[in-house]
Design an enzyme around this catalytic site. Structure first.
Site, PDB file in Angstrom:
ATOM      1  N   GLU A 140      47.758  12.974  48.053  1.00 52.97           N
ATOM      2  CA  GLU A 140      48.366  11.664  48.246  1.00 52.97           C
ATOM      3  C   GLU A 140      47.580  10.569  47.532  1.00 52.97           C
ATOM      4  O   GLU A 140      48.166   9.669  46.911  1.00 52.97           O
ATOM      5  CB  GLU A 140      48.454  11.355  49.750  1.00 52.97           C
ATOM      6  CG  GLU A 140      49.342  12.304  50.531  1.00 52.97           C
ATOM      7  CD  GLU A 140      48.651  13.601  50.937  1.00 52.97           C
ATOM      8  OE1 GLU A 140      49.277  14.402  51.646  1.00 52.97           O
ATOM      9  OE2 GLU A 140      47.476  13.813  50.536  1.00 52.97           O
ATOM     10  N   ALA A 193      53.220  48.522  39.875  1.00 49.61           N
ATOM     11  CA  ALA A 193      54.070  48.692  38.693  1.00 49.61           C
ATOM     12  C   ALA A 193      54.530  50.137  38.675  1.00 49.61           C
ATOM     13  O   ALA A 193      53.733  51.060  38.898  1.00 49.61           O
ATOM     14  CB  ALA A 193      53.293  48.364  37.423  1.00 49.61           C
ATOM     15  N   ARG A 222      46.385  37.593  41.174  1.00 57.61           N
ATOM     16  CA  ARG A 222      45.005  37.745  41.641  1.00 57.61           C
ATOM     17  C   ARG A 222      44.335  36.384  41.783  1.00 57.61           C
ATOM     18  O   ARG A 222      43.632  36.116  42.755  1.00 57.61           O
ATOM     19  CB  ARG A 222      44.210  38.611  40.669  1.00 57.61           C
ATOM     20  CG  ARG A 222      44.604  40.074  40.669  1.00 57.61           C
ATOM     21  CD  ARG A 222      43.821  40.835  39.619  1.00 57.61           C
ATOM     22  NE  ARG A 222      44.256  42.234  39.512  1.00 57.61           N
ATOM     23  CZ  ARG A 222      43.886  43.046  38.529  1.00 57.61           C
ATOM     24  NH1 ARG A 222      43.084  42.611  37.563  1.00 57.61           N
ATOM     25  NH2 ARG A 222      44.334  44.299  38.501  1.00 57.61           N
ATOM     26  N   ASP A 281      40.925  54.988  38.171  1.00 61.22           N
ATOM     27  CA  ASP A 281      41.148  53.921  37.195  1.00 61.22           C
ATOM     28  C   ASP A 281      39.906  53.127  36.829  1.00 61.22           C
ATOM     29  O   ASP A 281      39.907  52.428  35.807  1.00 61.22           O
ATOM     30  CB  ASP A 281      42.203  52.938  37.730  1.00 61.22           C
ATOM     31  CG  ASP A 281      43.525  53.621  38.035  1.00 61.22           C
ATOM     32  OD1 ASP A 281      43.771  54.711  37.484  1.00 61.22           O
ATOM     33  OD2 ASP A 281      44.311  53.062  38.834  1.00 61.22           O
ATOM     34  N   LEU A 331      39.417  44.458  38.466  1.00 61.18           N
ATOM     35  CA  LEU A 331      40.082  43.596  39.451  1.00 61.18           C
ATOM     36  C   LEU A 331      39.688  42.137  39.304  1.00 61.18           C
ATOM     37  O   LEU A 331      39.485  41.422  40.299  1.00 61.18           O
ATOM     38  CB  LEU A 331      39.798  44.074  40.882  1.00 61.18           C
ATOM     39  CG  LEU A 331      40.237  45.497  41.224  1.00 61.18           C
ATOM     40  CD1 LEU A 331      39.929  45.814  42.678  1.00 61.18           C
ATOM     41  CD2 LEU A 331      41.720  45.697  40.936  1.00 61.18           C
ATOM     42  N   GLY A 376      46.961  52.673  45.921  1.00 61.63           N
ATOM     43  CA  GLY A 376      47.878  53.775  45.695  1.00 61.63           C
ATOM     44  C   GLY A 376      48.841  53.962  46.856  1.00 61.63           C
ATOM     45  O   GLY A 376      48.803  53.233  47.860  1.00 61.63           O
ATOM     46  N   GLY A 377      49.694  54.972  46.734  1.00 62.85           N
ATOM     47  CA  GLY A 377      50.762  55.179  47.697  1.00 62.85           C
ATOM     48  C   GLY A 377      50.301  55.502  49.101  1.00 62.85           C
ATOM     49  O   GLY A 377      50.922  55.061  50.069  1.00 62.85           O
ATOM     50  N   LEU A 406      47.454  54.620  50.780  1.00 60.64           N
ATOM     51  CA  LEU A 406      46.964  53.434  51.479  1.00 60.64           C
ATOM     52  C   LEU A 406      48.088  52.414  51.666  1.00 60.64           C
ATOM     53  O   LEU A 406      48.157  51.741  52.703  1.00 60.64           O
ATOM     54  CB  LEU A 406      45.797  52.805  50.709  1.00 60.64           C
ATOM     55  CG  LEU A 406      45.136  51.580  51.358  1.00 60.64           C
ATOM     56  CD1 LEU A 406      44.728  51.860  52.796  1.00 60.64           C
ATOM     57  CD2 LEU A 406      43.920  51.136  50.538  1.00 60.64           C
TER      58      LEU A 406
END
Length: 595
Positions: A81, A192, A222, A238, A242, A328-329, A331
């Site tokens: 403001e 992805a 991120r 990988d 990050l 991943g799938g 978790l």
């Protein structure tokens, strides 16, 4: 007036009603457009302001032209403001201010409201009330008491276009609203995948599924998050960094969640020179590897039972507002089953890789019929280069009003809770009720840096002054440069980041006596702050009889620690300062009585 038109049956009045309705719709459309603009401005600071709200302000003249805009850059900086008023200058008088959310100044500080009042704003339109109970409605009441017309979307008037604008205000501060209404941070699951639903080949290779444009969007996600979380398998497969990779500003904490702690000794995440890494694991897992991580500067947190719900509750206590899950799938499925995922962001690439053993983005949820499938809410579709971005909410944004109980309701639920006579007062972030006690609060001080004979300078916060003093008096041009960088840092968070990272990376620049003098440095800065702002002194004196605890769960020196194991030096210094003020009051009272 609208109500009287509705109950009239005259044809002439009915024609006036239609005309008035058209005019009303036009005003609603104008208000909605400026509120959405305020929300867009607020979103520009996502990640930087945390754990504070994202604030945006637009000042528009009676002719509908934008006179000034502003947004809260980061915690401890000038309110949106005030920035908008400065930009609008004399055009503020008689104009309307559009706010995505009700102002929420630190307790006892009314900078945002004062800026609007003194500028001569005639009307304020607010997207949503402040989600925190001790701030909700305060600024609105104060503005109205000053004769300013205040309209709140969904309360003072309603329409479809205004409801859409209000939704944009809810979205931009969804993390804060979730924090106010629950005990977990706002969590986004990002992945992805190929057109046939794979996040990697059967071999585990996953670089790159999505396009470069999509990966840039991920960096933006991120940068707007407090932390990024992955599982152990992602680290092994990988070796991610990050990082936000935008070169400056906010970088999220990296979190690794692993039950077995079966992690490699060499990993990019163990480099904490630029950003910290936290590993959460099962109690007792690989003690030798825990020591190895500690030697690298990686923080390890153990849980009796490692599950997403408890981990998120823990990071809620640490003050985290938003977390991006890039796991991943397996978790991901566990997090969804634990009801800690609130939003899903999926990049779908026009590729087919096949493979019966190729991993998918979400593992087994135990569902056997399509009727059990989870439906996303408020789904959005966007093309990003060759990819399709699909996003939506798994859980609706909570309704602010009924979820958060008032003090009376709290006492009714639990009669043992007495909000009026607390024996311990906790404070941590500057958005707490006593948050202005924090060294990060936006209260500039004038102090010499390094000695009594130094010229006085203005420091944007106590944290700026404290961090700069780490390098004062060191005869090295790099140390002098570091002091100036800290002094001119745009926010306390950035000042702390510069000071802490320099201490880790270049310890030779730190003054030799720092460990001996740092408490004294902090105390001098706090004393200056409370002497400069009388309302803070009054607030401190109002806590007489209560123990003050800086509730940071990870700062074991200045804070109280997760389970009270911290030294709480910030709370101690404030109580010491309070005792000094009480002593001065007693002496003054004695002199007055003897006179």
């Amino acid at each position: 007036m609208a109500l009287s038109f509705r109950i009239c049956s005259s044809p002439l009045i009915c024609r006036a009603t239609l005309s008035d309705g058209d005019n009303s719709r036009n005003h609603h459309a104008i208000d909605a457009a400026f509120i959405r603009r305020a929300a867009d401005l607020a979103e520009m600071s996502a990640g930087f302001t945390s754990p504070h709200p994202n604030f945006g302000c637009v000042i528009a003249t009676s002719s509908g032209k934008v006179a000034g805009e502003g947004y809260l850059y980061a915690q401890g900086t000038k309110p949106a403001e005030a920035l908008a008023v400065e930009a609008a200058r004399e055009f503020s008088r008689g104009s309307t201010a559009y706010l995505n959310m009700e102002p929420g100044d630190c307790h006892g500080d009314h900078t945002a409201v004062s800026a609007l009042v003194q500028a001569g704003i005639e009307r304020v339109v607010v997207g949503i009330r402040h989600p925190l109970q001790h701030l909700r409605g305060s600024a609105i009441r104060e503005l109205r008491s000053q004769g300013i017309e205040v309209n709140v979307l969904g309360e003072d008037f309603e329409s479809k276009v205004l409801e859409d604008a209000r939704k944009s205000c809810l979205l931009v501060n969804a993390p804060l609203i979730h924090r106010a209404c629950s005990r977990v941070p706002f969590s986004v699951l990002k992945y992805a995948m190929t057109l046939d639903g794979k996040i990697a080949a059967s071999s585990g290779h996953a670089a790159w599924i999505s396009s470069k444009l999509s990966r840039t969007r991920v960096f933006e996600l991120r940068g707007g998050s407090d932390a990024v979380i992955v599982g152990g398998n992602t680290v092994r497969q990988d070796d991610p960094r990050l990082t936000a990779r935008h070169g400056q500003g906010h970088t999220p904490t990296r979190i690794v969640m692993t039950q077995s702690l079966d992690l490699p000794e060499k990993a990019n995440l163990w480099d904490v020179s630029e950003v910290s890494t936290i590993v959460v694991t099962q109690r007792g897992a690989r003690k030798s590897f825990q020591k190895f991580l500690a030697s690298k500067g990686v923080e390890v947190v153990e849980f009796d039972m490692l599950n997403p719900r408890e981990v998120m509750e823990y990071f809620h206590l640490r003050g985290y507002l938003s977390i991006l899950w890039e796991c991943g799938g397996t978790l991901a499925a566990s997090a969804i089953s634990s009801s800690v995922i609130h939003k899903v962001v999926a990049f779908v690439a026009p590729k087919i890789i096949g493979g019966s053993k190729a991993p998918s983005p979400v593992g087994d949820l135990g569902m056997v019929e399509m009727t059990q499938a989870l439906n996303l809410i408020d789904v959005c579709y966007e093309q990003v280069g060759p990819d399709m971005l699909v996003s939506g909410f798994l859980q609706p944004i909570p309704d602010l009003l009924p979820v958060i109980p008032s003090e009376d309701a709290t006492v009714e639920i639990d009669p043992s809770v007495d909000p009026f006579e607390p024996s311990i007062i906790f404070f941590y972030k500057t958005w707490d009720l006593y948050g202005s006690f924090s060294n990060f609060s936006p209260h500039p001080i004038r102090m010499p840096c390094g000695g009594e004979n130094d010229d006085y300078m203005t420091w944007s916060s106590v944290e700026h002054y404290y961090q700069a003093n780490k390098f004062v008096g060191v005869e090295n041009p790099m140390a002098h440069e570091c002091v100036e960088k800290i002094r001119t840092a745009r926010s306390p968070e950035e000042a702390a980041l510069i000071g802490r990272s320099t201490l880790r990376q270049k310890p030779e620049l730190v003054r030799n006596d720092w460990e001996d003098v740092k408490i004294e440095v902090m105390y001098k800065a706090l004393k200056c702050k409370f002497a400069t702002y009388p309302h803070l002194k009054s607030m401190l004196l109002s806590t007489v009889g209560s123990v003050l605890v800086e509730a940071s769960p990870h700062d074991l020196f200045w804070g109280g620690g997760r389970e009270g194991e911290g030294l709480n030096y910030l709370g101690r210094l404030l109580m010491q300062l309070r005792s000094e003020y009480l002593g001065e009051s007693s002496v003054s009272a004695e002199k007055s009585s003897s006179a």
